[in-house]
Motif scaffolding. Structure first.
Motif, short mmCIF file in Angstrom:
data_model
loop_
_atom_site.label_atom_id
_atom_site.label_comp_id
_atom_site.label_asym_id
_atom_site.label_seq_id
_atom_site.Cartn_x
_atom_site.Cartn_y
_atom_site.Cartn_z
N GLU A 260 -9.62 -39.20 50.34
CA GLU A 260 -10.86 -38.58 50.80
C GLU A 260 -10.68 -37.06 50.85
O GLU A 260 -9.72 -36.56 51.43
N ARG A 261 -11.60 -36.34 50.24
CA ARG A 261 -11.61 -34.88 50.30
C ARG A 261 -13.00 -34.41 50.69
O ARG A 261 -13.98 -35.15 50.56
N VAL A 262 -13.10 -33.16 51.13
CA VAL A 262 -14.39 -32.59 51.52
C VAL A 262 -14.96 -31.79 50.35
O VAL A 262 -14.28 -30.93 49.78
N GLY A 266 -19.99 -29.98 52.71
CA GLY A 266 -19.17 -30.64 53.73
C GLY A 266 -19.14 -32.14 53.61
O GLY A 266 -18.63 -32.83 54.51
N LYS A 267 -19.69 -32.70 52.51
CA LYS A 267 -19.72 -34.16 52.32
C LYS A 267 -18.38 -34.64 51.75
O LYS A 267 -17.80 -34.00 50.88
N SER A 268 -17.94 -35.79 52.23
CA SER A 268 -16.67 -36.37 51.77
C SER A 268 -16.87 -37.14 50.46
O SER A 268 -17.95 -37.69 50.21
N GLN A 331 -8.32 -31.80 52.29
CA GLN A 331 -8.41 -32.99 53.12
C GLN A 331 -9.21 -32.67 54.38
O GLN A 331 -9.18 -31.56 54.91
N GLU A 332 -9.91 -33.68 54.90
CA GLU A 332 -10.80 -33.47 56.04
C GLU A 332 -10.04 -32.97 57.27
O GLU A 332 -10.54 -32.11 58.00
N SER A 333 -8.83 -33.49 57.49
CA SER A 333 -8.06 -33.06 58.67
C SER A 333 -7.73 -31.57 58.60
O SER A 333 -7.79 -30.86 59.61
N VAL A 335 -9.51 -29.34 56.83
CA VAL A 335 -10.78 -28.61 56.91
C VAL A 335 -11.15 -28.38 58.37
O VAL A 335 -11.52 -27.26 58.77
N LYS A 336 -11.03 -29.41 59.20
CA LYS A 336 -11.34 -29.27 60.63
C LYS A 336 -10.42 -28.25 61.29
O LYS A 336 -10.86 -27.45 62.13
N HIS A 349 -17.71 -24.33 50.96
CA HIS A 349 -18.34 -25.60 50.58
C HIS A 349 -19.76 -25.39 50.06
O HIS A 349 -20.51 -26.35 49.93
#
Length: 409
Positions: A260-262, A266-268, A331-333, A335-336, A349
């Motif tokens: 999973e990537r962003v 911002g959509k995965s 990766q989402e982690s 990005v956050k 994004h």
């Protein structure tokens, strides 16, 4: 002679007509040229003209030395011509094509060296800022502080920090420059131009609209990238098949790595890559690639160096989740984490993520917050200046990256 060559029309006319005359002499002077030779003369002239138009466009975004782009651009235009010959079954002379490429290459290097001073920008500076931050060694650029405020002393443009105080005399001089059609540049704009990245500390001062890509080119980009991928499938599919077999033979686990990537907005989405490491345990945390080097397989080292591990992302592009060129998806982690630590991180994004990108080819790999902050500055520069010619610049830089392994982890 040098003054004559400084005129682009004269210079390129000599390049085209002079090469035709020399080729005719080298192949044996004839009163009646064969049809194949005439065709080839037209073809090589088109290739030269295409290269001479393309090089200034591609090198416009970063003040780099043009000579590094001559060979790849000329080879590309000749490649298009050769492709057209086989596609349209045009009668041609192989001898003329070879001589033409060699003579055009030699002339372009020679004329570029002679015209180097003409391509150099000469900026004058009002020193209300630290102009040593503009490093002329990185560019075809000279910076000269103004000793006296005289319009005749300003050549290609005036650089000044428009956000800092100016004396009444300096303000009048800046206005006079504008009235007399002398370009006036804000210092941060020139630094951005030289370094190829947006100064994020001043991003709040920019209109957000400057970071919104042209919607027309965004559509055209999707079309030409899809066509390019489809045309390349007869070559890339066998490479992908062989890579999958080698990965399966070397270590247990799937040949593909899906994560999973962003992406845009911002959509995965699920990104496809060839697996270059041993299979990770389910409870393992996300890490940068530099922290995972011990898990890289022998096949993985090779496919990473030449970017074959990224080939399955062609299908992400065809699905509309990615582009060939754009900011690399994270990766989402991460990005956050970066959204908390780095101001304006979410702006990257605004466009689709890419298989390759400006930051990837200029900076290389980012593996911590500081290098990611620098990478963001390059990504925002790409978004701000998004165009066909900047994309072509990145394509050429990516070829260099593949050949040198720059930024591979």
């Amino acid at each position: 002679m040098k003054k004559l060559l400084n005129n682009s029309v004269v210079c390129h006319s000599i390049g085209i007509l002079g090469s035709l005359l020399l080729i005719d002499l080298l192949t044996g002077w004839r009163d009646q040229l064969p049809f194949t030779v005439i065709n080839s003369f037209w073809l090589i002239s088109a290739a030269y003209l295409g290269a001479s138009i393309t090089i200034p466009k591609i090198t416009n975004y970063l003040l780099v030395d043009r000579k590094f782009y001559i060979l790849p651009v000329l080879a590309s235009t000749y490649g298009i011509i050769i492709g057209s010959i086989f596609l349209l079954r045009i009668d041609y002379s192989r001898e003329v094509l070879i001589y033409g490429f060699a003579l055009h290459l030699a002339w372009m290097y020679t004329s570029t060296a002679v015209r180097a001073e003409q391509h150099k920008l000469r900026f004058s500076v009002i020193d209300n800022f630290d102009y040593s931050a503009i490093n002329p060694r990185l560019a075809r650029l000279t910076i000269t502080p103004l000793v006296e405020l005289n319009l005749s002393k300003v050549q290609d443009g005036l650089v000044v920090d428009l956000h800092k105080d100016l004396t009444a005399e300096q303000e009048k001089f800046v206005a006079d420059c504008s009235i007399n059609n002398i370009p006036v540049f804000h210092s941060e704009s020139i630094i951005e131009m030289v370094e190829g990245k947006v100064q994020t500390k001043h991003l709040s001062e920019n209109a957000i609209g400057t970071l919104i890509p042209n919607p027309l080119y965004h559509t055209l980009k999707r079309i030409w990238e899809s066509i390019l991928i489809i045309l390349s499938l007869p070559i890339t599919l066998p490479v992908m098949l062989m890579t999958a077999i080698l990965i399966k033979l070397e270590s247990p686990g799937p040949a593909m790595f899906i994560q999973e990537r962003v992406g845009q907005g911002g959509k995965s989405f699920r990104i496809y890559k060839f697996r270059s490491m041993t299979v990770k345990k389910d409870d393992s945390s996300d890490k940068f690639a530099t922290q995972e080097q011990a898990r890289v397989t022998k096949v993985g080292k090779v496919i990473r160096k030449v970017r074959i591990d990224e080939l399955p992302q062609f299908f992400n592009v065809l699905k509309g989740e990615m582009s060939l060129i754009g900011p690399r998806p994270e990766q989402e982690s991460f990005v956050k984490q970066f959204e908390q630590e780095i101001p304006f991180y979410g702006y990257r994004h605004m466009v689709k993520p890419g298989i390759t990108g400006w930051a990837q080819t200029v900076q290389g790999y980012a593996d911590d917050t500081d290098s990611t902050r620098n990478k963001l500055a390059h990504d925002l520069y790409y978004i701000k200046h998004l165009s066909f010619w900047l994309d072509m610049n990145i394509v050429l830089k990516t070829i260099r990256t593949i050949l040198t392994g720059f930024g591979a982890k």
